[in-house]
Scaffold this motif. Structure first.
Motif: not given
Length: 333
Positions: A55-58, A328-331
């Motif tokens: 619920g905190h993604e990424p 990374t996928p999110g950064l």
């Protein structure tokens, strides 16, 4: 609340499967799909392991990769990962230099990571950093001391860069503890969060209300206030952050300011960039000129409408770690 999902019970597992498939050059599942890990580990590097409820993604699974985490353990929505998940991640990612556990300061997370560290202490060198950046909380019901907020991403980025350069376990822990004095965050919610399989929001706000000082699990904040302009919202958050940062400066903390404006999942970029501009001006007018800034959705609370502002005072070495390459996928930069 309508969601793109099949069933609440499979929601997290299917989301993680999609993350791994979308970024399979960077990440893979660990044993029994208990965690997400870097596809290619670096022998002799300290393994960095973080985690928390979904619920905190990424964060955290989206920050696995070069220059950040080696593994992320994800629990059910807003539920801490289990100790066996964390132990499995340590067993699979420790390449000889030990493990550093990066934990947000919530009782469930801290308890389960501590339990995992005790279970694995006979076969791994283990240290832990507990992130405490929330300006809204001291000792609270759900945490011992300040809660972990969006500053967790900054801690993971800097420690990740230092580990990539070969820093040892003790130095990485010392870096994390130093950062806890340098980073403060404060959040505001305009709408509560809805958890799958629960039709009600975690807290309900009227059309003219907002919640100041909320946590990332939908916890109510310091106060409920009348909804107002963006200038006033940023001022309220900024003044609390400034008071906290100035208290640390009075004790000798100095640094180059980094400003992070983070969305909680239900706030569009146009609003976040508007807030970034206002926040930059607010801190500049109060004698703190941000040298670096980042705007986006990085540490979320599912679909909560709102944002957090984070100010970090980084020394020269820490600024270098912030600007170091990350993939990374999110950064990534």
């Amino acid at each position: 609340m309508k969601r793109i999902m099949n069933a609440p019970e499979s929601f997290v597992a299917e989301s993680l499967a999609g993350l791994v498939r979308a970024h399979e050059a960077l990440v893979a599942f660990g044993s029994d799909r208990k965690f997400v890990r870097r596809r290619h580990l670096t022998p002799g590097k300290v393994a960095l392991i973080a985690g928390g409820g979904a619920g905190h993604e990424p964060m955290h699974s989206g920050f696995v990769g070069r220059g950040m985490l080696d593994a992320a353990c994800t629990g059910h929505v807003f539920t801490s990962p289990t100790p066996d998940q964390i132990v499995a991640a340590m067993d699979e990612t420790d390449t000889g230099a030990g493990c550093l556990l990066i934990v947000k300061n919530f009782d469930g997370d801290v308890m389960n990571f501590e339990m995992a560290a005790e279970m694995a202490s006979g076969r791994h060198a283990i240290e832990m950093v507990v992130v405490e950046d929330d300006a809204a909380t001291g000792a609270g019901v759900r945490s011992r001391g300040r809660r972990g907020m969006a500053g967790t991403m900054i801690v993971e980025k800097l420690i990740g860069a230092a580990a990539e350069r070969g820093a040892g376990l003790a130095d990485l822990r010392a870096l994390g503890e130093n950062l806890n004095r340098r980073i403060r965050s404060m959040g505001v919610a305009l709408r509560g969060v809805t958890v799958p399989n629960n039709p009600r929001e975690t807290f309900s706000l009227g059309p003219d209300e907002m919640e100041i000082g909320i946590g990332i699990h939908g916890e109510p904040g310091l106060q409920r206030a009348r909804f107002t302009s963006a200038d006033e919202i940023v001022r309220v958050l900024g003044e609390r952050i400034l008071a906290e940062i100035r208290a640390e400066m009075a004790l000798g903390v100095r640094g180059r300011p980094l400003l992070l404006v983070n969305g909680f999942g239900g706030t569009p970029p146009i609003e976040l960039y508007l807030a970034q501009g206002i926040a930059h001006r607010f801190f500049e007018e109060n004698g703190i000129m941000p040298e670096r800034s980042l705007t986006g959705t990085f540490v979320t609370s599912l679909d909560m409408a709102g944002m957090s502002i984070t100010l970090a005072l980084l020394d020269d070495a820490q600024v270098e770690l912030w600007t170091a390459p990350v993939e990374t996928p999110g950064l990534r930069w």
